[in-house]
Design an enzyme around this catalytic site. Structure first.
Site, PDB file in Angstrom:
ATOM      1  N   ARG A  88      53.413  13.046 -82.765  1.00 11.97           N
ATOM      2  CA  ARG A  88      52.892  14.218 -82.049  1.00 11.97           C
ATOM      3  C   ARG A  88      53.217  14.175 -80.567  1.00 11.97           C
ATOM      4  O   ARG A  88      52.923  15.123 -79.850  1.00 11.97           O
ATOM      5  CB  ARG A  88      51.381  14.327 -82.245  1.00 11.97           C
ATOM      6  CG  ARG A  88      50.999  14.700 -83.667  1.00 11.97           C
ATOM      7  CD  ARG A  88      49.566  15.126 -83.766  1.00 11.97           C
ATOM      8  NE  ARG A  88      49.228  15.509 -85.144  1.00 11.97           N
ATOM      9  CZ  ARG A  88      48.055  16.005 -85.511  1.00 11.97           C
ATOM     10  NH1 ARG A  88      47.120  16.186 -84.607  1.00 11.97           N
ATOM     11  NH2 ARG A  88      47.821  16.316 -86.765  1.00 11.97           N
ATOM     12  N   ARG A 122      39.455  28.883 -92.406  1.00  7.72           N
ATOM     13  CA  ARG A 122      39.706  27.775 -93.318  1.00  7.72           C
ATOM     14  C   ARG A 122      38.402  27.044 -93.646  1.00  7.72           C
ATOM     15  O   ARG A 122      37.555  26.851 -92.793  1.00  7.72           O
ATOM     16  CB  ARG A 122      40.719  26.805 -92.690  1.00  7.72           C
ATOM     17  CG  ARG A 122      41.196  25.719 -93.622  1.00  7.72           C
ATOM     18  CD  ARG A 122      42.466  25.060 -93.108  1.00  7.72           C
ATOM     19  NE  ARG A 122      42.283  24.298 -91.884  1.00  7.72           N
ATOM     20  CZ  ARG A 122      43.274  23.611 -91.303  1.00  7.72           C
ATOM     21  NH1 ARG A 122      44.489  23.629 -91.832  1.00  7.72           N
ATOM     22  NH2 ARG A 122      43.036  22.937 -90.191  1.00  7.72           N
ATOM     23  N   ARG A 155      35.383  22.634 -90.679  1.00  8.53           N
ATOM     24  CA  ARG A 155      35.562  21.495 -89.798  1.00  8.53           C
ATOM     25  C   ARG A 155      35.308  21.909 -88.357  1.00  8.53           C
ATOM     26  O   ARG A 155      35.570  23.043 -87.959  1.00  8.53           O
ATOM     27  CB  ARG A 155      36.990  20.948 -89.930  1.00  8.53           C
ATOM     28  CG  ARG A 155      37.237  20.216 -91.211  1.00  8.53           C
ATOM     29  CD  ARG A 155      38.699  19.963 -91.514  1.00  8.53           C
ATOM     30  NE  ARG A 155      39.588  19.933 -90.357  1.00  8.53           N
ATOM     31  CZ  ARG A 155      40.915  19.927 -90.466  1.00  8.53           C
ATOM     32  NH1 ARG A 155      41.484  19.981 -91.657  1.00  8.53           N
ATOM     33  NH2 ARG A 155      41.677  19.887 -89.400  1.00  8.53           N
ATOM     34  N   ARG A 166      43.192  23.177 -79.331  1.00 14.52           N
ATOM     35  CA  ARG A 166      44.204  22.444 -80.094  1.00 14.52           C
ATOM     36  C   ARG A 166      45.597  23.019 -79.850  1.00 14.52           C
ATOM     37  O   ARG A 166      46.581  22.270 -79.745  1.00 14.52           O
ATOM     38  CB  ARG A 166      43.884  22.491 -81.595  1.00 14.52           C
ATOM     39  CG  ARG A 166      42.654  21.708 -82.000  1.00 14.52           C
ATOM     40  CD  ARG A 166      42.301  21.953 -83.451  1.00 14.52           C
ATOM     41  NE  ARG A 166      43.285  21.387 -84.356  1.00 14.52           N
ATOM     42  CZ  ARG A 166      43.312  21.626 -85.665  1.00 14.52           C
ATOM     43  NH1 ARG A 166      42.430  22.457 -86.198  1.00 14.52           N
ATOM     44  NH2 ARG A 166      44.224  21.063 -86.425  1.00 14.52           N
TER      45      ARG A 166
END
Length: 251
Positions: A88, A122, A155, A166
């Site tokens: 990443r 989600r 989450r 993010r």
């Protein structure tokens, strides 16, 4: 001899979904840092405790933790390896290059608005890691996992404020990997929009058409028009496959 694919793309771009399909069809061992870290958090391990605060805030887990985890997992694999969520950062990519060669860096490109919608809708299973979507992939029974019957949850890193953070973290830390792998000649970028199967067909073609030992085929590629008023560049002659986030094939 190991064959290695790196999956790149922002959070919510579909790396996990496409990675699972590639693993099933081509026999790759899929290593997902996200899955490993979430399991460590659930199990309360030392790694999980260190990683949890970073994950909840939408930040990147420090390099030393991730690199140590992945080096151990990669060393235990023989044959084909599919890396989802690693590297990443450029520092992680350099550490990976010391251990093995990356044959293909596959980048899934999706607009921010679509990513925010995907992630905030989600829902995840805490037991089997199955993932659902309130719009496009609903469970058969509201709030219940189809596979194991556990109660689904959202989450912390899928909540809107965290999702936006993010994406900012991704742009700052992970976007440089696009240039990193493009310079190495191993990058293919795919528009990650459409149905799961439509996207997978593009992914599948990219994997099939690239020589896993020598990178992209050396044959000449046609010029194409760009999407951001930048001079034309060489690009893949396949619909929606292109070699830079700046240059896209016009169908």
């Amino acid at each position: 001899m190991k064959s290695t694919i790196v999956l790149l793309g922002p959070p919510g771009s579909g790396k996990g979904t496409q990675g699972e399909k590639l693993s099933d069809e081509f026999g790759y061992v899929r290593l997902s840092t996200g899955d490993m870290l979430r399991e460590a958090v659930r199990n309360g391990t030392e790694l999980g405790k260190k990683a949890k605060s970073y994950m909840d805030a939408g930040g990147l887990v420090p390099n030393d933790i991730i690199i140590g985890l992945m080096k151990e997992k990669i060393a235990a694999c023989n044959g084909k390896v599919l890396l989802d969520g690693f590297p990443r950062t450029v520092e992680q990519a350099d550490a990976l290059a010391e251990q093995l060669d990356v044959d293909l860096a596959l980048n899934l490109d999706v607009a921010d608005e679509e990513l925010i919608s995907r992630l905030t809708n989600r829902r995840s299973c805490p037991d089997c890691n199955a993932v659902y979507h309130l719009v496009t992939k609903k469970p058969k029974k509201d709030g219940v996992c189809d596979k194991c019957g556990a109660q689904l949850y959202q989450r912390d890193d899928d909540k809107e404020a965290t999702v936006k953070n993010r994406l900012e973290v991704y742009r700052k830390n992970t976007m440089p990997l696009i240039d990193y792998y493009q310079k190495k000649g191993t990058l293919v970028t795919i528009m990650g929009v459409g149905s799961i199967d439509e996207i997978y067909e593009k992914v599948r073609k990219a994997v099939q058409r690239i020589s896993m030992r020598g990178g992209p085929p050396p044959r000449p590629l046609p010029l194409c028009q760009t999407s951001r008023s930048i001079p034309s560049t060489r690009c893949w002659p396949y619909p929606n496959l292109y070699l830079s986030p700046l240059f896209r094939v016009i169908q």
